[in-house]
Write an enzyme that holds these catalytic residues in place. Sequence first.
Site, PDB file in Angstrom:
ATOM      1  N   ALA A   1       6.155 -19.141   4.590  1.00  0.00           N
ATOM      2  CA  ALA A   1       5.289 -18.055   5.051  1.00  0.00           C
ATOM      3  C   ALA A   1       3.848 -18.517   5.188  1.00  0.00           C
ATOM      4  CB  ALA A   1       5.384 -16.874   4.079  1.00  0.00           C
TER       5      ALA A   1
ATOM      6  N   THR B   1      10.199 -22.385  -1.585  1.00  0.00           N
ATOM      7  CA  THR B   1      10.295 -22.663  -0.156  1.00  0.00           C
ATOM      8  C   THR B   1       9.955 -21.440   0.690  1.00  0.00           C
ATOM      9  OG1 THR B   1      12.662 -22.143  -0.227  1.00  0.00           O
ATOM     10  CG2 THR B   1      12.037 -24.452  -0.512  1.00  0.00           C
ATOM     11  N   ASP B   2      10.223 -20.244   0.167  1.00  0.00           N
ATOM     12  CA  ASP B   2       9.946 -19.034   0.944  1.00  0.00           C
ATOM     13  C   ASP B   2       8.447 -18.841   1.138  1.00  0.00           C
ATOM     14  OD1 ASP B   2      11.116 -17.048   2.411  1.00  0.00           O
ATOM     15  OD2 ASP B   2      11.446 -15.681   0.750  1.00  0.00           O
ATOM     16  N   ASP B   3       7.682 -18.956   0.055  1.00  0.00           N
ATOM     17  CA  ASP B   3       6.229 -18.824   0.183  1.00  0.00           C
ATOM     18  C   ASP B   3       5.637 -19.961   0.994  1.00  0.00           C
ATOM     19  OD1 ASP B   3       4.862 -16.551  -1.562  1.00  0.00           O
ATOM     20  OD2 ASP B   3       6.685 -17.176  -2.571  1.00  0.00           O
TER      21      ASP B   3
ATOM     22  N   HIS C   1      13.809 -18.595   6.997  1.00  0.00           N
ATOM     23  CA  HIS C   1      12.351 -18.709   6.966  1.00  0.00           C
ATOM     24  C   HIS C   1      11.894 -20.156   7.071  1.00  0.00           C
ATOM     25  CE1 HIS C   1      11.794 -14.524   4.906  1.00  0.00           C
ATOM     26  NE2 HIS C   1      11.874 -14.441   6.216  1.00  0.00           N
TER      27      HIS C   1
END
Length: 661
Positions: free
Chosen positions: A405, A400-402, A477
Amino acid sequence: MTTTADDAPRSTSPLPAGDAGVTFAFPPSDETEEAAQRAVLRATDHLLARQHEEGWWKGFFQSDMSYDAHNLFLRHLLGIVDERVTEATGRWIRANQSADGSWPLAFGDAGHLGSTVQCYVALRLAGDRPDEEHMLRCAAWVREQGGVEAAQLTARVWLAMFGWWSWDDLPEIPPEIIALPRKAPLSIYSFSAIVRPSLVALCVISAHRPVHPAPFGIGELFATSGTPDRTPPPINSREGVFHRLNATVRACRGIGPRSVRRAATNRCVRWILEHQETDGSWGPCTPATTFVLLALRLEGYSKDHPVLKAGLRFLEDCVVWTEDGLRKLQTVQSPVWDTALTTIALVDAGLAPGHPALVRAADWLLSRQTDRPGDWAVQRPGLAPGAWPFQAYNQNYPDTDDTSAVALALCRVAHPDQAKADDAISRGARWLLGMQSGNGGWAAFDADNTGTLPGKLPFFDVGEYCVDPPTSDITAHVVEALAALGLRDDPRSRRGVRWLLAQQEDSGAWFGRWGVNYVYGTGCALPALAAAGVPSGHVAVRRAVDWLTSVQQPDGGWGEHWHAYADPGCAGRSASTPSQTAWALIALLAAGERDSAAVRSGVRWLTGRQADDGTWEEPQFTGTGIPRVVALQYEYYRHVFPLTALGRYVQHQGLGAVPPR
């Protein structure tokens, strides 16, 4: 071209400045802003010059030296020793030894026993003699810390493979757990994605209990006779319960039907083969790939088998050879993450959204979107794919972070095929919404991976981080990305905001799971809350601002030591670093503090420490793989986050919301 501090053109709105094509929306009003604009130009030029022709950026990804040692262990166990590799790896490990003889987990940290034991053995394999001065210092330090007997589990597993430790004194990892129902409390899917491939491989290794003939003894590393204390812990303690459970599992090894174990091991191997990525990896990282290669070799796969050859090629692809002949192993490669962060930083700096470099980056990122279900589908079986991973090749474990981003990056680029980009962004957003956990937050790899039992088992050295619960930095994020994509008022976004607000610490900070630590967590939270429409006067925002200003260093920057994970009293207390100073500035700008003394001091700290080539020096490890266990240094953090902070400062853009193309 690199623009120096002396000859950088001074820009006035709306004219472009510098060869990079950066446009400043406002003329500088004083020396601080003028220095910031010059720094933005230099940093932009630096990053544009480093872009690969295919469109991506990628920096060196460093962790502690034990992983370089693992590579030498693997080569000896597989019989693929290469003198040049051994010598160069030994030099790299030796170059990072501390004065007291130990090896730390992070730059400037105290020695770590498990890492030090493994590095010592690796140097012995590289030909270093035990009577050499640096080896004597190391052995003495190890004995002072309790010797091999007190070393962390991973070190003792590797020692057991050479016969320096008994398999009987290690936890049993029965391969039969592969047959547990997917949602069972001890299913392999109850463990975090970051340990799951290694767990399955260790099931196979544990079943075989390999012992390679030891080329030498390591008695000098033992604090006692080398026989561990086998006194059982109290029966009413957690350790006592698992000690007896482990003894029961070990007893079943000898009396259970061999056909059952064979079937379980075969199933582990099938799972392993199904999870190999197209680049030959598992994980995809070198620690998991290393264990998997050993497991497959024990199962009879030859070194020339295509599966093993691909895995070995991946390990070599993670190696960086320096000009002076050092061989440095990266545990993982981060092109998707680095490219997304760099794209965001360049747009924040004022680069035109349609700049060719940004379009190339967007094209490459679009090609990395996953198109099939991974392990995350165990918890979300009906969810369509559409996520992005950390690495270039990773269908099984996008995160989920990538994805957040990349979505933030893509929505800020003016792509010539906007319909294609918008479709990819929409698929990513749907995946993010579907990955929300039941409590309202988001985790990195899986939804609702919150069991407590995996962290209590002695299979790994990571404790509660055997699972993947929602965290403040990841949730922030995701919330920020959803707001940028026009989903700020979606009920799931609002739940995420409420969850994030509830995670604020009494100090006013937020915990950072994937970056060090409270400075990172707070640097993630405030831009997300601003993007979600939380006003700068909100009590949570003001408390966070107060905390950040209270931990600002006398020199104007911000820093935080890795020790803050073990001792919250260290939160926000360490020498200033470029990335952590940038995180604090990004947070304060989002909170409407642009003209505050704290922000101006932080900006001056960054501009005053920029190198002539446009970047910043940062030997500290400000990234986190596993708190208290795996420290990380992302090379690009010192490049991109200062540019993001300075770019938002000079462009007067503090909020997390995305400006129109």
